[in-house]
Design a protein around this motif. Sequence first.
Motif, PDB file in Angstrom:
ATOM      1  N   GLY A 157      15.457  -8.586  61.585  1.00  0.00           N
ATOM      2  CA  GLY A 157      14.581  -9.089  60.536  1.00  0.00           C
ATOM      3  C   GLY A 157      14.224  -8.111  59.440  1.00  0.00           C
ATOM      4  N   ALA A 158      14.887  -6.952  59.376  1.00  0.00           N
ATOM      5  CA  ALA A 158      14.542  -5.945  58.369  1.00  0.00           C
ATOM      6  C   ALA A 158      15.370  -6.129  57.107  1.00  0.00           C
ATOM      7  CB  ALA A 158      14.751  -4.546  58.925  1.00  0.00           C
ATOM      8  N   ALA A 159      14.735  -5.892  55.959  1.00  0.00           N
ATOM      9  CA  ALA A 159      15.459  -5.845  54.696  1.00  0.00           C
ATOM     10  C   ALA A 159      15.998  -4.441  54.457  1.00  0.00           C
ATOM     11  CB  ALA A 159      14.555  -6.259  53.549  1.00  0.00           C
ATOM     12  N   THR A 160      15.167  -3.432  54.741  1.00  0.00           N
ATOM     13  CA  THR A 160      15.593  -2.030  54.610  1.00  0.00           C
ATOM     14  C   THR A 160      15.018  -1.225  55.766  1.00  0.00           C
ATOM     15  OG1 THR A 160      13.674  -1.433  53.250  1.00  0.00           O
ATOM     16  CG2 THR A 160      15.663  -2.164  52.086  1.00  0.00           C
ATOM     17  N   VAL A 161      15.703  -0.139  56.108  1.00  0.00           N
ATOM     18  CA  VAL A 161      15.256   0.772  57.159  1.00  0.00           C
ATOM     19  C   VAL A 161      15.481   2.201  56.680  1.00  0.00           C
ATOM     20  CG1 VAL A 161      15.654   1.595  59.521  1.00  0.00           C
ATOM     21  CG2 VAL A 161      15.727  -0.849  59.032  1.00  0.00           C
ATOM     22  N   SER A 162      14.515   3.062  56.928  1.00  0.00           N
ATOM     23  CA  SER A 162      14.655   4.476  56.582  1.00  0.00           C
ATOM     24  C   SER A 162      14.153   5.337  57.724  1.00  0.00           C
ATOM     25  CB  SER A 162      13.868   4.805  55.309  1.00  0.00           C
ATOM     26  OG  SER A 162      12.476   4.624  55.526  1.00  0.00           O
ATOM     27  N   ILE A 163      14.672   6.560  57.809  1.00  0.00           N
ATOM     28  CA  ILE A 163      14.243   7.542  58.812  1.00  0.00           C
ATOM     29  C   ILE A 163      13.969   8.858  58.082  1.00  0.00           C
ATOM     30  CG2 ILE A 163      14.920   8.887  60.841  1.00  0.00           C
ATOM     31  CD1 ILE A 163      16.579   6.532  61.760  1.00  0.00           C
ATOM     32  N   THR A 164      12.851   9.484  58.406  1.00  0.00           N
ATOM     33  CA  THR A 164      12.466  10.754  57.792  1.00  0.00           C
ATOM     34  C   THR A 164      12.159  11.772  58.880  1.00  0.00           C
ATOM     35  OG1 THR A 164      11.487   9.562  55.932  1.00  0.00           O
ATOM     36  CG2 THR A 164      10.912  11.883  56.165  1.00  0.00           C
ATOM     37  N   ARG A 165      12.648  12.994  58.682  1.00  0.00           N
ATOM     38  CA  ARG A 165      12.376  14.079  59.634  1.00  0.00           C
ATOM     39  C   ARG A 165      11.289  15.001  59.080  1.00  0.00           C
ATOM     40  NH1 ARG A 165      16.812  17.628  59.713  1.00  0.00           N
ATOM     41  NH2 ARG A 165      15.740  19.588  59.331  1.00  0.00           N
ATOM     42  N   TYR A 166      10.271  15.265  59.915  1.00  0.00           N
ATOM     43  CA  TYR A 166       9.193  16.178  59.569  1.00  0.00           C
ATOM     44  C   TYR A 166       9.212  17.359  60.529  1.00  0.00           C
ATOM     45  CZ  TYR A 166       7.314  12.169  56.978  1.00  0.00           C
ATOM     46  OH  TYR A 166       7.150  11.110  56.126  1.00  0.00           O
ATOM     47  N   GLU A 167       9.046  18.548  60.001  1.00  0.00           N
ATOM     48  CA  GLU A 167       8.908  19.752  60.816  1.00  0.00           C
ATOM     49  C   GLU A 167       7.647  20.481  60.386  1.00  0.00           C
ATOM     50  OE1 GLU A 167      12.434  22.130  60.769  1.00  0.00           O
ATOM     51  OE2 GLU A 167      13.702  20.551  61.612  1.00  0.00           O
ATOM     52  N   GLY A 169       4.772  19.256  60.050  1.00  0.00           N
ATOM     53  CA  GLY A 169       4.046  18.418  59.119  1.00  0.00           C
ATOM     54  C   GLY A 169       4.655  18.306  57.742  1.00  0.00           C
ATOM     55  N   ARG A 170       5.805  18.922  57.514  1.00  0.00           N
ATOM     56  CA  ARG A 170       6.436  18.917  56.196  1.00  0.00           C
ATOM     57  C   ARG A 170       7.711  18.082  56.229  1.00  0.00           C
ATOM     58  NH1 ARG A 170      10.301  22.185  53.843  1.00  0.00           N
ATOM     59  NH2 ARG A 170      10.374  23.419  55.776  1.00  0.00           N
ATOM     60  N   LYS A 171       7.884  17.224  55.195  1.00  0.00           N
ATOM     61  CA  LYS A 171       9.091  16.410  55.119  1.00  0.00           C
ATOM     62  C   LYS A 171      10.288  17.309  54.848  1.00  0.00           C
ATOM     63  CE  LYS A 171       8.929  12.586  52.746  1.00  0.00           C
ATOM     64  NZ  LYS A 171       8.961  11.629  51.600  1.00  0.00           N
ATOM     65  N   VAL A 172      11.318  17.180  55.707  1.00  0.00           N
ATOM     66  CA  VAL A 172      12.484  18.048  55.609  1.00  0.00           C
ATOM     67  C   VAL A 172      13.725  17.280  55.163  1.00  0.00           C
ATOM     68  CG1 VAL A 172      14.019  19.595  56.903  1.00  0.00           C
ATOM     69  CG2 VAL A 172      11.563  19.600  57.378  1.00  0.00           C
ATOM     70  N   GLU A 173      13.904  16.083  55.689  1.00  0.00           N
ATOM     71  CA  GLU A 173      15.126  15.330  55.421  1.00  0.00           C
ATOM     72  C   GLU A 173      14.845  13.846  55.537  1.00  0.00           C
ATOM     73  OE1 GLU A 173      19.839  15.523  56.869  1.00  0.00           O
ATOM     74  OE2 GLU A 173      18.243  16.337  58.138  1.00  0.00           O
ATOM     75  N   SER A 174      15.521  13.040  54.701  1.00  0.00           N
ATOM     76  CA  SER A 174      15.337  11.588  54.747  1.00  0.00           C
ATOM     77  C   SER A 174      16.682  10.888  54.718  1.00  0.00           C
ATOM     78  CB  SER A 174      14.487  11.110  53.558  1.00  0.00           C
ATOM     79  OG  SER A 174      13.172  11.607  53.641  1.00  0.00           O
ATOM     80  N   TRP A 175      16.748   9.769  55.432  1.00  0.00           N
ATOM     81  CA  TRP A 175      17.907   8.874  55.402  1.00  0.00           C
ATOM     82  C   TRP A 175      17.382   7.519  54.925  1.00  0.00           C
ATOM     83  CZ3 TRP A 175      16.701  12.326  59.178  1.00  0.00           C
ATOM     84  CH2 TRP A 175      17.645  13.315  59.457  1.00  0.00           C
ATOM     85  N   LEU A 176      17.617   7.212  53.652  1.00  0.00           N
ATOM     86  CA  LEU A 176      17.044   6.002  53.056  1.00  0.00           C
ATOM     87  C   LEU A 176      18.011   4.830  53.081  1.00  0.00           C
ATOM     88  CD1 LEU A 176      15.341   7.651  49.938  1.00  0.00           C
ATOM     89  CD2 LEU A 176      14.332   7.167  52.180  1.00  0.00           C
ATOM     90  N   ASN A 177      19.289   5.106  52.975  1.00  0.00           N
ATOM     91  CA  ASN A 177      20.285   4.041  52.892  1.00  0.00           C
ATOM     92  C   ASN A 177      21.063   3.964  54.199  1.00  0.00           C
ATOM     93  OD1 ASN A 177      21.911   2.018  51.695  1.00  0.00           O
ATOM     94  ND2 ASN A 177      23.473   3.558  51.242  1.00  0.00           N
ATOM     95  N   ILE A 178      20.424   3.410  55.238  1.00  0.00           N
ATOM     96  CA  ILE A 178      21.067   3.296  56.553  1.00  0.00           C
ATOM     97  C   ILE A 178      21.146   1.830  56.947  1.00  0.00           C
ATOM     98  CG2 ILE A 178      20.355   5.586  57.312  1.00  0.00           C
ATOM     99  CD1 ILE A 178      18.104   4.341  58.874  1.00  0.00           C
ATOM    100  N   ASN A 179      21.986   1.568  57.935  1.00  0.00           N
ATOM    101  CA  ASN A 179      22.206   0.188  58.377  1.00  0.00           C
ATOM    102  C   ASN A 179      20.894  -0.423  58.878  1.00  0.00           C
ATOM    103  OD1 ASN A 179      22.965  -2.138  59.971  1.00  0.00           O
ATOM    104  ND2 ASN A 179      25.049  -1.348  59.949  1.00  0.00           N
ATOM    105  N   PRO A 180      20.435  -1.541  58.315  1.00  0.00           N
ATOM    106  CA  PRO A 180      19.137  -2.112  58.716  1.00  0.00           C
ATOM    107  C   PRO A 180      19.161  -2.798  60.078  1.00  0.00           C
ATOM    108  CG  PRO A 180      19.829  -2.850  56.522  1.00  0.00           C
ATOM    109  CD  PRO A 180      21.026  -2.270  57.178  1.00  0.00           C
TER     110      PRO A 180
END
Length: 477
Positions: A157-167, A169-180
């Motif tokens: 049921g998702a339109a978009t899905v993203s994953i973000t890595r924090y180390e 407390g700081r954002k380090v890396e993001s995956w915005l365009n991944i298979n929903p």
Amino acid sequence: MTIRLLMLLFTLNFIAITSVTAMEFKQAYAPISVGKITTFIPIERAPDAPVYVSVQPSDAGDKLVWSAVDSAKFYFIEQYINGKWEMVNANYQGTQYTLPKSASGVYRVTACDEYGCAKAKQQNRVVSEPLAVKAFYTNRSQVDDYQRVSLSWEISGAATVSITRYEQGRKVESWLNINPSRGTLTSNVRSLADFRLVAKDFNGETIARKLRIATLPENPVKLQGAKGKYTQPLFHSGLDIVSRSMLVKRGSVYFSTHDGQLMRYSAEKQNGAAVEWKKSWSLKLDGVVNNAPVMKADKLLFSVSLRNGTGKMCRVNASTGGEKECTEIKSSALIASPLIIKPASKSTESLFSRAVSFVSRPSSQLIEGVYLFRRDGVVEILDPNDMHKEIRTFGIPDFRNEVVSTPILISDPDNNFEEHFIVEDGLDVIGVEAPKHTLQQSSSIVEAAREWFNGNEVQNESEQSSDTLKVLWRKRL
């Protein structure tokens, strides 16, 4: 004159076409001349990521939603009509688009920038079910030796899905365009990390999930104080040792570490005295050995606890660490060490004494095999010669907690030396009967004597018929 006019018109048209093309896409390569040779090096490149398009049909038409591609400046939107792709919008700069109800229903969105477009690929999926995160998991709670970890997800049921890595407390890396819907990605983690998954539906509602991943300890053991006068072969090893896994056998020390290794240390001797202890071999496992291995001939048997709550038993060559062989994975963890049960051999003296004393009750002997005490209280008996062959499986009734220590087999002098297991069950210690073969004996002294003198011990052997082991007593620790 006419020929010159035609040539002029052709030249003007060519310039106009070239100018239009130049306005759409810039040159992606810069010429570099070395002597008489000219080469081209890339100065920019077009986006190469596929765009995952989620489609929600409605009475108003088809709503298209996709995640933004980092390097994209605009998108081509196309629909499939009569066997070919037709352009809907060639310069769209948003991430949502609604087509009329009369549209074809099959679409693709291509990321572009001023240098060109990604390779067009149909990635759209029709979404009708409600938003739900069915699974978000990792292959391990701690990174591997290369600081890597894999994450997987399954979502409906998702339109978009993203994953973000924090180390820290700081954002380090993001995956915005991944298979929903579902997928797996691998990431390198440098310190304690949190991975946050956000699934968004067509109305902007979100569901978030988080996973925490640890790194390998740089210095798991802090050595303090003096070594002392006693032999301590592992004092300066710097290893994070599972203390309950230590086995001293045949002049060697076997043990496991919390990072999933099994090791053997042996002593170098001079004049019969140990002068230095060195690692003989180490074996990388996919889990942790939490209790001391068992030695059988030249084999080392041990239980492996896997991080997902399951387990298995393995054996290796004790001298080399090779020839590794494991059982199939059990549905419950194996924290206790395996027990090797080999019944005592029968003697003619015991047979004669039973005959002349008119013993009419059945005598018993333990079922021979390798006993696996699962964490959930199930006892499996494996063939000692074929660890993939299961002889019997028993349950312990009224089992209240978990088996996390290796049980002990004892003979009870107050009960005709009957054998039973002592098992730690959380806060309790329980006595559990040991499974036996039942040997039906002759009740007549004449028959017993005939068996004796004929040299034939006639027995009707039948295994314990029940699939449960009786709890004989229970004491609170």
